[in-house]
Write an enzyme that holds these catalytic residues in place. Structure first.
Site, PDB file in Angstrom:
ATOM      1  N   HIS A 130       3.665  -2.191   3.213  1.00 22.03           N
ATOM      2  CA  HIS A 130       3.708  -0.835   2.650  1.00 22.03           C
ATOM      3  C   HIS A 130       5.051  -0.617   1.958  1.00 22.03           C
ATOM      4  CE1 HIS A 130       0.758  -0.780   5.907  1.00 22.03           C
ATOM      5  NE2 HIS A 130       0.142   0.168   5.225  1.00 22.03           N
ATOM      6  N   HIS A 167      -5.551   9.499   0.479  1.00 22.75           N
ATOM      7  CA  HIS A 167      -5.427   8.690   1.694  1.00 22.75           C
ATOM      8  C   HIS A 167      -6.165   9.280   2.902  1.00 22.75           C
ATOM      9  CE1 HIS A 167      -3.323   5.897   4.510  1.00 22.75           C
ATOM     10  NE2 HIS A 167      -3.181   5.169   3.413  1.00 22.75           N
ATOM     11  N   ASP A 227       0.812  -1.212   0.000  1.00 25.44           N
ATOM     12  CA  ASP A 227       0.000   0.000   0.000  1.00 25.44           C
ATOM     13  C   ASP A 227       0.851   1.271   0.000  1.00 25.44           C
ATOM     14  OD1 ASP A 227      -1.941  -1.897   0.398  1.00 25.44           O
ATOM     15  OD2 ASP A 227      -2.811  -0.938   2.167  1.00 25.44           O
TER      16      ASP A 227
HETATM   17 ZN   LIG Z   1      -2.569   3.210   3.213  1.00 27.83          ZN
END
Ligand SMILES: [Zn+2]
Length: 245
Positions: A194, A103, A48
């Protein structure tokens, strides 16, 4: 569902042309997914918040060396900034998912704003790679049941969460991240990470090799859910949009 139901009206309006989902995709009852219902030794790695200008290419090198395909839940404004990295992802067989434009906590937004976050991101991805995400992941995993149903109804996108969370964003150290990922993998796992944290990238060789040593293979999110290979879907503009361009 009829052909018109496959159109993405918000996206079309904003983009000034209609972008249709391929006719062979059907999300059916997949509204919220945390893991794939499979007994096969198959997991989906998901990353992500990218693309990141230096870390994401490093991760792509690591994946390429192992012939592993992953799914990237990208942030739209990062896609607009680094479209070439998104192109590389797609060229190397990875799937792109929608992680909103900037986000935000989507639970604090109304439906129109939520759809705008998703549509702007899909437009940026389309501009970069001429295809659009077919799944979304909410920032922080925060999305109400009603919002998940709304997104599924309006954009035909299932909400993809995860079943393994190494909490890599807390930066516990590369070895801890790798151990948590390897220890958490089960058939059908969707693994969260991430690609904007250096230690996460550093953890990946051990994490990926460890999973493989336990007999698992890797799939993208669409594949692990038994859908068509996203990289092989045919994307098309409806006739009227083609005529305009
Ligand atoms: Zn995120």
């Amino acid at each position: 569902m009829g052909a018109s139901g496959l159109l993405m009206p918000g996206l079309a309006e904003a983009a000034g042309s209609k972008i249709a989902l391929p006719p062979d995709i059907s999300n059916e009852r997949l509204i919220t997914v945390t893991a794939a219902p499979t007994q096969r030794h198959l997991v989906a790695m998901t990353f992500d918040d990218g693309p990141h200008p230096t870390l994401t290419p490093q991760l792509l090198d690591i994946l390429k060396a192992r012939r592993i395909r992953a799914t990237f839940y990208v942030i739209g404004r990062n896609v607009a900034r680094y479209p070439d990295i998104v192109k590389r992802m797609v060229d190397e067989g990875h799937e792109i998912g929608n992680h909103t434009w900037r986000h935000p906590f989507l639970t604090q937004l109304g439906s129109n704003s939520v759809l705008r976050e998703l549509d702007r991101t899909s437009e940026a991805v389309y501009k970069a790679v001429q295809r659009i995400p077919v799944t979304m992941r909410p920032p922080y995993g925060a999305l109400s049941r009603n919002q998940r149903a709304m997104i599924h109804k309006e954009r035909d996108m299932p909400t993809i969460l995860w079943s393994v969370d190494p909490e890599d964003w807390r930066r516990p150290g590369a070895q801890v991240v790798a151990n948590r990922i390897v220890g958490g993998a089960r058939p059908g796992s969707i693994i969260l990470s991430h690609d904007i944290h250096g230690p996460t990238i550093k953890a990946m060789p051990a994490a990926l090799d460890g999973i493989k040593d336990h007999g698992y293979k890797f799939a993208t999110v669409s594949m692990i859910l038994g859908q068509r290979d996203w990289s092989k879907m045919r994307w098309r503009l409806p006739r009227e949009a083609r005529a305009k361009s």
